[in-house]
Scaffold this active site. Structure first.
Site, PDB file in Angstrom:
ATOM      1  N   SER B 171       0.823  -1.211   0.000  1.00 49.91           N
ATOM      2  CA  SER B 171       0.000   0.000   0.000  1.00 49.91           C
ATOM      3  C   SER B 171       0.863   1.269   0.000  1.00 49.91           C
ATOM      4  O   SER B 171       1.674   1.438  -0.922  1.00 49.91           O
ATOM      5  CB  SER B 171      -0.949  -0.051   1.206  1.00 49.91           C
ATOM      6  N   ASP B 333      -9.335  -5.703  -4.210  1.00 47.45           N
ATOM      7  CA  ASP B 333      -8.993  -4.409  -3.607  1.00 47.45           C
ATOM      8  C   ASP B 333      -9.874  -3.296  -4.175  1.00 47.45           C
ATOM      9  O   ASP B 333      -9.896  -3.073  -5.383  1.00 47.45           O
ATOM     10  CB  ASP B 333      -7.515  -4.111  -3.889  1.00 47.45           C
ATOM     11  N   HIS B 366      -8.301  -4.863  -0.013  1.00 49.31           N
ATOM     12  CA  HIS B 366      -6.977  -4.270   0.169  1.00 49.31           C
ATOM     13  C   HIS B 366      -6.200  -5.003   1.262  1.00 49.31           C
ATOM     14  O   HIS B 366      -5.006  -5.269   1.121  1.00 49.31           O
ATOM     15  CB  HIS B 366      -7.162  -2.796   0.538  1.00 49.31           C
TER      16      HIS B 366
END
EC number: 2.3.1.-
Lengths: 385, 385
Positions: B171, B333, B366
């Site tokens: 991320s 995600d 995610h």
């Protein structure tokens, strides 16, 4: 939102140079009892119709509107109107929902968002409560998709319409359409939920709570009692901005807004608000002028509580549907993703309904159910045969 | 979030009964000049390392952390710790990132969210400004992913590490990893952006602004100057609740929260807050205890401004990368969707880098980049060979 209006305009111009002219009508129920046992007296809603009701009243199609929408589904009030109704691409003479054949009727819901639009007639917290001569505010009862349907049912009863060739609606309109088919299985011959679902999942319901939050936190909201002081504009505009984003796919959203990377002020000052954000808010502020913050809260709640049959078991409720059914989600929808329609279809099929499924292509996400509806016009037209 | 902790615990217990024991270390830079020309003096950050640096210092792997994360990527501080570091499933002896072979180093970023976690060392708005003996507050300069990388670079320089076998991060950690490979193409041999992107699109950047909004609107935020009055807990908790939802896919999110349909109060009172919402907020409030509202605003800004090279043309900047590259987004995600990784890979391939691409399966969206990382352990291990 100027670009949306422009897009809608493109569609309608492309489809028809000679628009259907329509007029808003008013339906009044002296008294209405909500699902939760509260009384609202009177209830007024607006409606419009396209086409002609045949002699045995068997050619009616009901269109149920989306969260931010109204009964203005097709046509124009005046030839010079900038935009036609939201589904003008598919409703009209020789269009997918052919008004040469069908009598198409569309009504405003209770607690309609656009209560200050002169062309919308609705009853909700911003309505004057005859008992106090002041707006209801939060004294207005919680209303549900079931209540929306019951008011529509009363309207159709008043017109002597006992059967519907079809009920068709996008998004929150799909909830109403499904509820019609669950409550009145013998009255609904065809069911067409567009960008919809037979239930609201937790993920989407919490997203909707996030729309409510900026209103609830705005000091100008005043616990819902702001009618003599002015609206909570900041909270309302922010809510509408979130709705805009959540209804779009990144592919449709990204090109419309200023890039963050070239927004120099953001690098220099943590207090600077992104240009893209300000742009989104400014568009929302324009739309807010016709809307009421409390109405948004009531629409959020009605949507959050949605599940077919409004009881403990939406799957079982779906089993009551007799209508021929076609679910049409939008492939890129991030608000009510295709998975919700797919799940709904599976549950109906398991109950013996041969529900069909198709997808609306496009880059606008949820909004493809409005802006891109012409891409599935022939599917809709075939389904109505 | 108890269930997340429990899940992380499951993973770590399954993988290793005899955890790596680690200690936090402190790195101090007497003076640091940000990309935007501001000075911070001193800068302190925490770091930890797993494995042993070889004699020619050629076996170092840098791990860069995510938005809400810290340098605690693997191992435990004490055997009785409830959970190990967030990527313990892949970092350790004989694991995908094998600490028998590699010296794995991980550092806290500037403006780390968890500034009040005793195990986190960071410098940001909550840090005492030596010039005033009070917290910086919003006088702290805007910092960027480039700044995070420069502080890490100074740390590695201090250790005499001139080359990295790999930079790997999930991320926001992927942003740092990519920036490393862009700025120091001769120092980074392998680049592994997990659930990441080489740029932030408008859609995601606006989503992040929506995380900032509840903080900015909380009266207790006081224009960022709240340090002697107490945090804006409501705004901070709400921001963290939004982060939790946005980091999850509906399939992982839905079963964890109370159903709206059976939440009777919602039908009776428009003021009632959904149980699911309260549950989400209560979990967020627990996490908020270690975090600082201004730090969240700075992390939001750093993430919003992210694009490879931090200049006008991220595509061109990506062309500088010499590292062997593997992008690993998570299939479900919704925060940094696979499309962003795909676009990044295409741009790199067009520039002549044979960047590879794979997806992490799972139902957590995610968060599969953290919770589900073991599913791609062998791909990571092969890539590091």
């Amino acid at each position: 939102m100027r670009w949306l209006t422009a897009l809608i305009l493109c569609f309608s111009v492309a489809v028809s140079a000679d628009p259907l002219l329509v007029a808003k009508q008013r339906f009044t129920l002296d008294k209405f009892t909500t699902e939760n046992g509260q009384t609202i007296a009177p209830v007024n809603i607006g409606w419009e119709a396209y086409g002609t009701l045949n002699s045995d009243k068997s050619n009616a199609i009901l269109i149920t509107h989306f969260f931010s929408g109204s009964s203005h589904a097709a046509g124009k009030y005046h030839t010079e109107d900038a935009a036609a109704g939201y589904w003008d691409a598919i409703i009209g003479p020789d269009k997918a929902i052919d008004t040469n054949k069908f009598y198409v009727i569309s009504s405003d819901t209770l607690v309609n968002a656009n209560v200050f639009d002169p062309k919308v007639i609705t009853t909700g917290p911003a309505t004057i409560n005859p008992a106090t001569s002041k707006p209801y505010g939060l004294a207005f009862p919680v209303v549900t998709i079931g209540d929306f349907v019951e008011v529509q049912k009363a309207l159709l009863d008043s017109l002597g319409i006992d059967k519907l060739h079809a009920v068709i609606g996008p998004s929150m309109g799909s909830f109403q359409a499904i509820e019609w088919a669950v409550r009145y299985p013998d009255k609904v011959e065809r069911l067409l939920p567009v960008i919809g679902s037979a239930y609201m999942d937790n993920y989407s319901a919490i997203k909707l709570q996030r729309w409510a939050y900026p209103i609830l936190q705005d000091p100008a909201w005043q616990g819902g009692d702001y009618y003599d002081k002015g609206q909570p504009w900041q909270g309302l505009s922010t809510a509408l901005a979130y709705i805009t984003q959540d209804a779009l796919h990144p592919d449709g959203f990204n090109p419309r807004y200023a890039a963050f990377s070239t927004d120099k002020a953001l690098h220099q000052d943590i207090r600077a608000l992104p240009q893209a954000w300000q742009q989104l808010l400014a568009q929302a502020r324009q739309r807010a002028a016709k809307q009421d913050a409390n109405h948004i809260l009531y629409l959020v709640r009605a949507s959050q509580l949605w599940r077919a049959g409004m009881g403990d078991n939406w799957q079982q409720a779906l089993g009551r549907v007799k209508a021929k059914t076609l679910f049409l989600p939008a492939s890129g929808d991030l608000l009510l993703p295709p998975a919700l329609s797919q799940h709904s279809v599976k549950v109906m099929q398991a109950a013996g309904n041969s529900a069909q499924y198709g997808e609306i292509p496009g880059s606008f996400g949820h909004l493809d159910g409005v802006l891109g509806i012409s891409t599935v016009a022939s599917q809709i037209s075939d389904f109505l045969k």
